[in-house]
Design an enzyme around this catalytic site. Structure first.
Site, PDB file in Angstrom:
ATOM      1  N   ASP A 110      -2.288  33.840  12.354  1.00 17.11           N
ATOM      2  CA  ASP A 110      -3.280  33.212  11.403  1.00 17.11           C
ATOM      3  C   ASP A 110      -3.883  31.886  11.942  1.00 17.11           C
ATOM      4  O   ASP A 110      -4.802  31.223  11.126  1.00 17.11           O
ATOM      5  CB  ASP A 110      -2.779  32.861  10.318  1.00 17.11           C
ATOM      6  CG  ASP A 110      -2.533  33.942   9.279  1.00 17.11           C
ATOM      7  OD1 ASP A 110      -2.891  35.151   9.653  1.00 17.11           O
ATOM      8  OD2 ASP A 110      -1.739  33.836   8.164  1.00 17.11           O
ATOM      9  N   LYS A 118      -6.671  34.194  16.676  1.00 19.91           N
ATOM     10  CA  LYS A 118      -6.573  34.994  17.923  1.00 19.91           C
ATOM     11  C   LYS A 118      -7.443  36.118  17.991  1.00 19.91           C
ATOM     12  O   LYS A 118      -8.310  36.429  18.521  1.00 19.91           O
ATOM     13  CB  LYS A 118      -5.411  35.292  18.275  1.00 19.91           C
ATOM     14  CG  LYS A 118      -4.193  34.190  18.761  1.00 19.91           C
ATOM     15  CD  LYS A 118      -2.725  34.696  18.905  1.00 19.91           C
ATOM     16  CE  LYS A 118      -2.078  35.588  17.890  1.00 19.91           C
ATOM     17  NZ  LYS A 118      -1.697  34.428  16.501  1.00 19.91           N
ATOM     18  N   THR A 119      -7.168  36.975  16.696  1.00 14.77           N
ATOM     19  CA  THR A 119      -8.181  38.344  16.726  1.00 14.77           C
ATOM     20  C   THR A 119      -9.485  37.996  16.350  1.00 14.77           C
ATOM     21  O   THR A 119     -10.568  38.368  17.158  1.00 14.77           O
ATOM     22  CB  THR A 119      -7.573  39.030  15.405  1.00 14.77           C
ATOM     23  OG1 THR A 119      -5.987  39.311  15.786  1.00 14.77           O
ATOM     24  CG2 THR A 119      -8.187  40.388  15.461  1.00 14.77           C
ATOM     25  N   HIS A 179       2.505  36.338  22.383  1.00 20.67           N
ATOM     26  CA  HIS A 179       3.163  36.068  23.681  1.00 20.67           C
ATOM     27  C   HIS A 179       4.440  36.983  23.907  1.00 20.67           C
ATOM     28  O   HIS A 179       5.024  36.997  24.736  1.00 20.67           O
ATOM     29  CB  HIS A 179       4.125  34.481  23.504  1.00 20.67           C
ATOM     30  CG  HIS A 179       4.573  33.784  22.166  1.00 20.67           C
ATOM     31  ND1 HIS A 179       3.916  33.030  21.486  1.00 20.67           N
ATOM     32  CD2 HIS A 179       5.495  34.597  21.342  1.00 20.67           C
ATOM     33  CE1 HIS A 179       4.290  33.097  20.029  1.00 20.67           C
ATOM     34  NE2 HIS A 179       5.339  34.067  20.264  1.00 20.67           N
TER      35      HIS A 179
HETATM   36  P1  GDP Z   1      -4.630  35.859  14.266  1.00 19.63           P
HETATM   37  O1  GDP Z   1      -3.228  35.993  13.465  1.00 19.63           O
HETATM   38  O2  GDP Z   1      -4.217  34.588  15.127  1.00 19.63           O
HETATM   39  O3  GDP Z   1      -4.889  36.913  15.019  1.00 19.63           O
HETATM   40  O4  GDP Z   1      -5.814  35.016  13.059  1.00 19.63           O
HETATM   41  P2  GDP Z   1      -6.763  35.926  12.531  1.00 19.63           P
HETATM   42  O5  GDP Z   1      -7.996  35.909  13.523  1.00 19.63           O
HETATM   43  O6  GDP Z   1      -6.315  37.171  11.942  1.00 19.63           O
HETATM   44  O7  GDP Z   1      -7.411  34.830  11.523  1.00 19.63           O
HETATM   45  C1  GDP Z   1      -6.606  34.464  10.591  1.00 19.63           C
HETATM   46  C2  GDP Z   1      -7.362  34.052   9.324  1.00 19.63           C
HETATM   47  O8  GDP Z   1      -8.271  32.848   9.796  1.00 19.63           O
HETATM   48  C3  GDP Z   1      -8.142  34.916   8.900  1.00 19.63           C
HETATM   49  O9  GDP Z   1      -8.607  34.820   7.624  1.00 19.63           O
HETATM   50  C4  GDP Z   1      -9.806  34.404   9.582  1.00 19.63           C
HETATM   51  O10 GDP Z   1     -10.976  34.746   8.845  1.00 19.63           O
HETATM   52  C5  GDP Z   1      -9.581  32.939   9.504  1.00 19.63           C
HETATM   53  N1  GDP Z   1     -10.266  32.219  10.765  1.00 19.63           N
HETATM   54  C6  GDP Z   1     -10.201  32.614  11.999  1.00 19.63           C
HETATM   55  N2  GDP Z   1     -10.959  31.707  12.676  1.00 19.63           N
HETATM   56  C7  GDP Z   1     -11.533  30.974  11.689  1.00 19.63           C
HETATM   57  C8  GDP Z   1     -12.440  29.811  11.867  1.00 19.63           C
HETATM   58  O11 GDP Z   1     -12.901  29.317  13.175  1.00 19.63           O
HETATM   59  N3  GDP Z   1     -12.983  29.452  11.013  1.00 19.63           N
HETATM   60  C9  GDP Z   1     -12.512  29.663   9.610  1.00 19.63           C
HETATM   61  N4  GDP Z   1     -12.767  28.690   8.481  1.00 19.63           N
HETATM   62  N5  GDP Z   1     -11.367  30.578   9.336  1.00 19.63           N
HETATM   63  C10 GDP Z   1     -11.116  31.150  10.509  1.00 19.63           C
HETATM   64 MG    MG Z   2      -4.286  38.896  14.752  1.00 20.14          MG
END
Ligand code: GDP
Ligand code: MG
Length: 370
Positions: A89, A92-93, A137
Site C-alpha cells: 500500500d 508500488k503499483t 521482494h
Molecule cells: P502497492 O500495494 O505498494 O502496490 O500500493 P498501490 O499502488 O496499490 O497503492 C495503495 C494505495 O495508495 C492506493 O489506494 C493508491 O491510490 C494510493 N496511492 C498510491 N500512490 C499515492 C500517492 O502518491 N498519493 C496518494 N494520496 N495516494 C497514493
Molecule cells: Mg501493488
C-alpha cells in the site's frame, strides 16, 4: 562412452576439485574426486561453471579455461533493469503505472500495452529504462535464490504518511544483501500529513544515508497519484545507471532469464525473457531451464511482434516445449539435438534430485560447512 575423473576435469578447468564435487552433489550426483564422470555430465558441469567447451572427439573435450566473458571491445551500453520494492500500500503499483505513463513511445506507436512481467520506458531524452513489473521482494529474493540477479537498481518506495514498515526494512536488507544500489522514492507527498524529512531520519537507523544527510543514497519526493517528481526519479535512475557503466555484448548468441512463464490457451507455453546479453532472434534454438524450444514469435511489452531483442529487453517468447520457472536461464544453442540433450539431462538431474533424499542431507552438510 569414456569419461574423465573429477580431478582431471577440475585441473583442465582450473577450478578446485572440491567445488566440482560440491556442484555434482547439488546436481544429485554424489562422487569423489577420483570418480569418473561421463562426457555429458562433464560438459554440463563445465557450462555451469561458465567455461567454454569444445568436443574434440566423441570421448574428449577441450576446455577454454578463460570464463565465458565477452571481450571488452564487444561491450555496448545497455539499459538499466529496475525493480520497485516497498511495503504493501505504499504505492508500488501506482508508481509503476505512473512511470509507464511517461513512456514517449507508447503514445506514438499506438500499441496496446500488454502485461508481460516487465516493460520498457523511453524517456524524453531518448534513454531507455527496463522496469520489472513484479513488485515486491518475494519475486526479487526468489530470483536471487535461484542465482538470477537480474536487477541493477532498486527503487524503494516509502509512503511519506506511513513511514518505515516491516516490508520496507526487509526490502532494505534484501537490497543490501544483493549489493544492488538503491534509490529511495518518498511517495504520497501530496498528502497533508506527509513528512518526508521524518523518513530520511528513520532511514539512518537502517544505515541508509541519503544525500541531504551526508550519505550517497539518492532520494526523491514523488506522488504517484498526482504524477509529480517522476522526471526527477527517472533522472536519478539514469544517473545511477551511468555510474554502474552497464554494458553487454549484443552481437552473440543470446542469454536471458525467465521473468514469468505460463501455459497460454492457443499459444502454448510462453515465457517472458529478459535478455541479458546477445540478441535473441526469431528462429533461434534454445534451452531454458528443463525445457527447450525454437523462437516461433516474440511480442514486446507494447503488444507488437518483434524479430529481435537485445540486452535488457523483455520479450514474450513463443515456441517452448513446456513451461519453465521464473529465474531459469535461457541460452541459445547450435541445434535442436543439443537443446533437447541439455534439457533432458537437466530434467533427469532435477527428477533425481526430487526423488532422492540422500543428497538433501549432503546439501545440509555443505551449507553447514560454508
Ligand atoms: P502497492 O500495494 O505498494 O502496490 O500500493 P498501490 O499502488 O496499490 O497503492 C495503495 C494505495 O495508495 C492506493 O489506494 C493508491 O491510490 C494510493 N496511492 C498510491 N500512490 C499515492 C500517492 O502518491 N498519493 C496518494 N494520496 N495516494 C497514493
Ligand atoms: Mg501493488
Amino acid at each position: 562412452p569414456e569419461g574423465i575423473t573429477v580431478g582431471e576435469l577440475a585441473n583442465r578447468m582450473a577450478e578446485k576439485g572440491a567445488d566440482l564435487v560440491k556442484a555434482l552433489f547439488k546436481m544429485g550426483t554424489p562422487v569423489t574426486i577420483n570418480d569418473v564422470i561421463d562426457q555429458d555430465t562433464a560438459e554440463l558441469l563445465v557450462e555451469e561453471f561458465g567455461h567454454r567447451i569444445q568436443r574434440v572427439s566423441e570421448s574428449d573435450v577441450e576446455i577454454d579455461t578463460t570464463a565465458d566473458v565477452d571481450a571488452e571491445d564487444t561491450l555496448k551500453p545497455r539499459p538499466p533493469v529496475v525493480t520497485i520494492m516497498g511495503h504493501v500500500d505504499h504505492g508500488k503499483t501506482s508508481l509503476l503505472d505512473a512511470l509507464r505513463g511517461t513512456d514517449v513511445v507508447a503514445g506514438e506507436s499506438g500499441g496496446i500495452t500488454q502485461h508481460i512481467g516487465a516493460y520498457q520506458v523511453k524517456t524524453k531524452g531518448g534513454d531507455v529504462i527496463t522496469f520489472l513489473d513484479t513488485p515486491g521482494h518475494e519475486a526479487f529474493s526468489e530470483m536471487r535464490a535461484r542465482g538470477a540477479n537480474v536487477t541493477d537498481i532498486v527503487v524503494l518506495v516509502v509512503a511519506a504518511d506511513d513511514g518505515l514498515m516491516p516490508q520496507t526494512i526487509e526490502a532494505i536488507n534484501h537490497t543490501k544483501a544483493a549489493g544492488v544500489p538503491m534509490i529511495v522514492a518518498i511517495n504520497k507527498v501530496d498528502k497533508p500529513e506527509a513528512n518526508p524529512q521524518r523518513i530520511r531520519e528513520r532511514l539512518l537507523e537502517h544505515e541508509v544515508v541519503v544525500e541531504d544527510m551526508g550519505g550517497d543514497t539518492q532520494d526523491v519526493e514523488v506522488s504517484a497519484l498526482k504524477k509529480t517528481g517522476l522526471d526527477d526519479l527517472i533522472d536519478k535512475i539514469l544517473l545511477q545507471a551511468e555510474l554502474l557503466e552497464l554494458r553487454a555484448n549484443p552481437d552473440r548468441d543470446a542469454e536471458g532469464t525467465v521473468i514469468e512463464a505460463q501455459l497460454d490457451k492457443g499459444r502454448g507455453a510462453v515465457a517472458t525473457i529478459l535478455v541479458r546479453r546477445g540478441t535473441l532472434k526469431v528462429g533461434d534454438i534454445f534451452v531454458v531451464g528443463e525445457q527447450s524450444g525454437k523462437v516461433r514469435a516474440m511480442v514486446n511489452d507494447k503488444g507488437q511482434n518483434v524479430k529481435t531483442a537485445g540486452p535488457s529487453t523483455p520479450v514474450e517468447v513463443l515456441g517452448l516445449s513446456g513451461v519453465p520457472m521464473a529465474g531459469d536461464p535461457l541460452s541459445v544453442v547450435e541445434n535442436e539435438a543439443r537443446a533437447r540433450e541439455v534439457a533432458t539431462y537437466r530434467h533427469e538431474l532435477a527428477t533425481r534430485k526430487r526423488t532422492t533424499s540422500a543428497p538433501t542431507s549432503f546439501e545440509h552438510l555443505f551449507s553447514a560447512l560454508n
